[in-house]
Design a protein around this motif. Sequence first.
Motif, PDB file in Angstrom:
ATOM      1  N   UNK A 166       0.963  -1.401  -0.045  1.00  0.00           N
ATOM      2  CA  UNK A 166       0.101  -0.073   0.188  1.00  0.00           C
ATOM      3  C   UNK A 166       0.863   1.112   0.131  1.00  0.00           C
ATOM      4  N   UNK A 167       2.203   1.200   0.359  1.00  0.00           N
ATOM      5  CA  UNK A 167       3.108   2.215   0.548  1.00  0.00           C
ATOM      6  C   UNK A 167       2.896   3.256   1.647  1.00  0.00           C
ATOM      7  N   UNK A 168       2.412   2.580   2.573  1.00  0.00           N
ATOM      8  CA  UNK A 168       2.423   2.986   3.717  1.00  0.00           C
ATOM      9  C   UNK A 168       3.495   3.361   4.763  1.00  0.00           C
ATOM     10  N   UNK A 169       4.317   1.993   4.758  1.00  0.00           N
ATOM     11  CA  UNK A 169       5.525   2.139   5.686  1.00  0.00           C
ATOM     12  C   UNK A 169       6.480   1.574   4.952  1.00  0.00           C
ATOM     13  N   UNK A 170       7.709   2.026   5.126  1.00  0.00           N
ATOM     14  CA  UNK A 170       9.111   1.901   4.598  1.00  0.00           C
ATOM     15  C   UNK A 170       9.862   1.297   5.649  1.00  0.00           C
ATOM     16  N   UNK A 171      10.666   0.193   5.350  1.00  0.00           N
ATOM     17  CA  UNK A 171      11.468  -0.386   6.260  1.00  0.00           C
ATOM     18  C   UNK A 171      12.988  -0.509   5.671  1.00  0.00           C
ATOM     19  N   UNK A 172      14.126  -0.164   6.396  1.00  0.00           N
ATOM     20  CA  UNK A 172      15.254  -0.010   6.070  1.00  0.00           C
ATOM     21  C   UNK A 172      16.359  -0.854   7.122  1.00  0.00           C
ATOM     22  N   UNK A 173      17.312  -1.399   6.610  1.00  0.00           N
ATOM     23  CA  UNK A 173      18.161  -2.010   7.355  1.00  0.00           C
ATOM     24  C   UNK A 173      19.705  -2.056   6.755  1.00  0.00           C
ATOM     25  N   UNK A 174      20.658  -2.213   7.745  1.00  0.00           N
ATOM     26  CA  UNK A 174      22.054  -1.804   7.370  1.00  0.00           C
ATOM     27  C   UNK A 174      23.066  -2.741   8.012  1.00  0.00           C
ATOM     28  N   UNK A 175      24.312  -2.169   7.707  1.00  0.00           N
ATOM     29  CA  UNK A 175      25.373  -2.936   8.418  1.00  0.00           C
ATOM     30  C   UNK A 175      25.660  -2.395   9.861  1.00  0.00           C
ATOM     31  N   UNK A 176      24.772  -1.678  10.452  1.00  0.00           N
ATOM     32  CA  UNK A 176      24.772  -1.318  11.810  1.00  0.00           C
ATOM     33  C   UNK A 176      23.756  -2.500  12.750  1.00  0.00           C
ATOM     34  N   UNK A 177      23.505  -3.491  11.904  1.00  0.00           N
ATOM     35  CA  UNK A 177      22.449  -4.534  12.347  1.00  0.00           C
ATOM     36  C   UNK A 177      21.095  -4.138  12.916  1.00  0.00           C
ATOM     37  N   UNK A 197      15.057  -1.634  15.856  1.00  0.00           N
ATOM     38  CA  UNK A 197      15.362  -2.881  16.490  1.00  0.00           C
ATOM     39  C   UNK A 197      16.527  -3.633  15.653  1.00  0.00           C
ATOM     40  N   UNK A 198      17.103  -4.710  16.678  1.00  0.00           N
ATOM     41  CA  UNK A 198      17.964  -5.529  16.093  1.00  0.00           C
ATOM     42  C   UNK A 198      17.516  -6.921  16.031  1.00  0.00           C
ATOM     43  N   UNK A 199      16.894  -7.499  14.953  1.00  0.00           N
ATOM     44  CA  UNK A 199      16.334  -8.746  15.007  1.00  0.00           C
ATOM     45  C   UNK A 199      17.213  -9.909  14.930  1.00  0.00           C
ATOM     46  N   UNK A 200      18.349  -9.597  14.341  1.00  0.00           N
ATOM     47  CA  UNK A 200      19.317 -10.484  14.329  1.00  0.00           C
ATOM     48  C   UNK A 200      20.728 -10.473  14.912  1.00  0.00           C
ATOM     49  N   UNK A 201      20.653  -9.629  16.132  1.00  0.00           N
ATOM     50  CA  UNK A 201      21.661  -9.271  17.085  1.00  0.00           C
ATOM     51  C   UNK A 201      22.881  -8.696  16.179  1.00  0.00           C
ATOM     52  N   UNK A 202      24.239  -9.504  16.164  1.00  0.00           N
ATOM     53  CA  UNK A 202      25.239  -8.837  15.604  1.00  0.00           C
ATOM     54  C   UNK A 202      25.385  -9.422  14.005  1.00  0.00           C
ATOM     55  N   UNK A 203      24.433  -9.434  13.168  1.00  0.00           N
ATOM     56  CA  UNK A 203      24.469  -9.792  11.849  1.00  0.00           C
ATOM     57  C   UNK A 203      24.151  -8.809  11.028  1.00  0.00           C
ATOM     58  N   UNK A 204      24.570  -8.667   9.821  1.00  0.00           N
ATOM     59  CA  UNK A 204      24.341  -7.500   9.205  1.00  0.00           C
ATOM     60  C   UNK A 204      23.170  -7.743   8.208  1.00  0.00           C
ATOM     61  N   UNK A 205      22.286  -6.803   8.096  1.00  0.00           N
ATOM     62  CA  UNK A 205      21.018  -6.973   7.405  1.00  0.00           C
ATOM     63  C   UNK A 205      21.067  -7.136   5.987  1.00  0.00           C
TER      64      UNK A 205
END
Length: 627
Positions: A166-177, A197-205
Motif C-alpha cells: 500500500x506504500x504506507x510504511x518503509x523499512x530499512x536495514x543496514x550494516x549497523x545490525x 530494533x536489532x532482530x538478528x543481534x550482530x549480523x548485517x541485514x
Amino acid sequence: MEMDDPDVGAVMGFSGFGKKARTFDLDAIFEQTRRTAIERSKKVLEKEQCPEESVESPPRAGSSGSVTEKDQGIASSSSDDGSGGEDSDSSGSDLIGPPVPASLSRLAIEEQACDTDDRASGDTDDDEEEDEEDEDDNPVKRIPDSHEITLIHSKKTVSALGLDPSGARLVTGGYDYEVKLWDFAGMDASLQAFRSLQPCECHQIKSLQYSATGDVILCVAGSAQAKVLDRDGFQVMECAKGDQYIVDQARTKGHTAMLNSGVWHPKIKEEFITCSNDGTVRTWDMNNEKKHKNVFKPRTAQGKRIVPTTCAYSRDGKYIAAACQDGSIQIWDRNMNVHTKFYNRQAHAPGSDTSCLSFSYDGYTLASRGGDDTIKTWDVRNFRNALNVATDLPNVYSMTDCCFSPDDKMLVTGTSVQKGKGSGKLLFFDRETFVKLYEIEVTDASVIRCLWHPKLNQVMVGTANGLAKVYYHPVKSQRGAKLCVVKTKRKVRQSQTVTQDYIITPHALPMFREPRQKSTRKQLEKDRLDPVKSHKPEPPVSGPGRGGRVGTHGGTLSSFIVKNIALDKTDDSNPREAILRHAKDAEENPYWVAPAYVKTQPHAVFAVVELEEEPEDDEPEWKKRKL
C-alpha cells in the motif's frame, strides 16, 4: 317484465333520472394526437433549418390564423367523431400568438449547452492527449524526481530496503545490525523512524521485504536463519537451522551457512525462498517453521556445488531464478526441483557476485545486475543470448539493485563509487534500446538499493553513507512522502522518568529472564507509578512521626513547650549558674511555694532524715541466707 314501449318509461318516471353517459372514440383521439405531434415536429425542424428568418421576420397574423383554423378543423372532425369540445379548445389555445424564437427554445438551449460541453471536453481531451503524447515521446517526464526527502538511517551502509504494497510504511536495514520502521502518515517534517530494533543481534541485514498482503516482513541477515517480523517489528517466525555435519544438504531441515538473499512469493502469502552459502535455495512455509518445504541445488557444468548469490520469483510465481558465483543464471519450475527449466552458464563473468535478478511486469524479461559492472536483460523464452547489455556500471556491493519502472518501459539501477572519488548515481535506461535516458546524482557515496513503487510513483534509494532518499513529484506522485513533508515538527516531549535500557539475554534462566518490552509508552506509565524511578518527593509527616522521621512541632501543648522553652538555646551559660541566678529573687519575692505556706507554716521547718549506716559484715553472702 320487459319495458319495450318507450312510453312506459315516461309513465313510470325513469326518463328524468340523470344525463346520458358520454362516449369516447379512442381511435379518433390517438389519431388526433399523432397528427398534432407530426405537425409540431415539422415546425421545430423548419425553425432549426432557418432560424434567422424566424427571428428577424415575425410570423404574420394570417399564418397563425390559418394554423389555428386547420387545428380547429381537426378538432371539429374529432368532435364529430364523438370527442368533447374541450380538446379543441386546448389545442387551439396552445398555438395562440407568435411562436417562441428559436434562440430561446428549450431544445436550442440544450443543444447549445451540449455544444459548449463538447468543445470544452474536446479541448481538455486534446490537452491530455498532447500531454500523453509528449510523455510517450519523452519518457524522462515520467520520472518523479522534482522533490526529495532524506531519511537518516545511521552512519553505515543501508543494505536493505522494503516498502509495503500500500506504500504506507518503509523499512530499512543496514550494516549497523539495525532495522528501522518508517510510517509516512505518522511522521512529521523531522522525519524520524517510529521504531528501531536489532532482530538478528550482530549480523548485517541483507534483505528486507514485505509480504504480498503487507502484514509481515521477511528479514534476511548474515546468519543461517531467516526471520519473519510483524508490522511492528516483533518476531513471528524463525527458520530452522540445519545440521552442519550432514554432507547432503537436502537431508537437513534448514540452511547451515550464511544467507545471501530472500524474497516472498508474489501470490502465496505464506511462502518465501532463501539462498545461502551452503549451495542451496530453499522454499519455506510460515505454517511450518521446523523444516523447509523444497530444496533447489544449483550445479556447475561439471555437476559440482556452487553458491547462489541472489534469488527471485517470477511475477506469476511459477519459476524460481538464482544467480550463482560461476556467472550462471539458473531457473527452476517451482514444482520440479531436480532439473532446471532454463539456464545460461555464461550470463556474467565467472567469480563475480551477481547482485540482483528482477522480472519485468509482463513476465517475459529478466534483468540481472552483475558484479562484472554490467546490467543485462534476457528473454525467458530464448535464454541463450542477452537482449541488451550496458557496461561500465561499477558495482562493489553484493546487494546492488535493479528494477523496472511501473510502465515497464525503463530499467533503473545504481552505481558504486570509492570514498571521496565522485558521486553515486541512479541511472535510467530504455528497456528496448538500452539507451541511457536520465541520471540522478544521489550523494557522494555508492547507490545500493533502489525501488520504484507503482502505486505511489515514488523512487526509494539506499546509499552507502547511511541515507535513504525518497524522490517524488507533487502532482504525479500519490501519498507516501507527500504526507509527512507538509506536517510541522512536533515539540519534543520531556521525559520525566529515567527508564532502564532493555537488555536481551536469550539464554538466561527463566527466573532471571526479563519480560519482553512491548511499548515505550507503557513502560513510562509503569515507571511513573514507581516512586523510586520517578523520584517522587516524600510528603510531610503528619502526627508524631514514622519511619524514623519526627513529626512537625506545635501540634500539641507539650510539643510547643518543648520547642519554645525546653529547647531554647539562647542562653549558652552554665545551667547551674542560670538557676542560682534566680535564687535571691525567689527568696525575697517567693512566688510558687512560699506563699502557699504563709498562714499555716510561716517558718519553714524541713525534716532532716539521717540514714543509718549498715554494719559491716565480713560474712559471705551464702552464710546469710536462710536454708
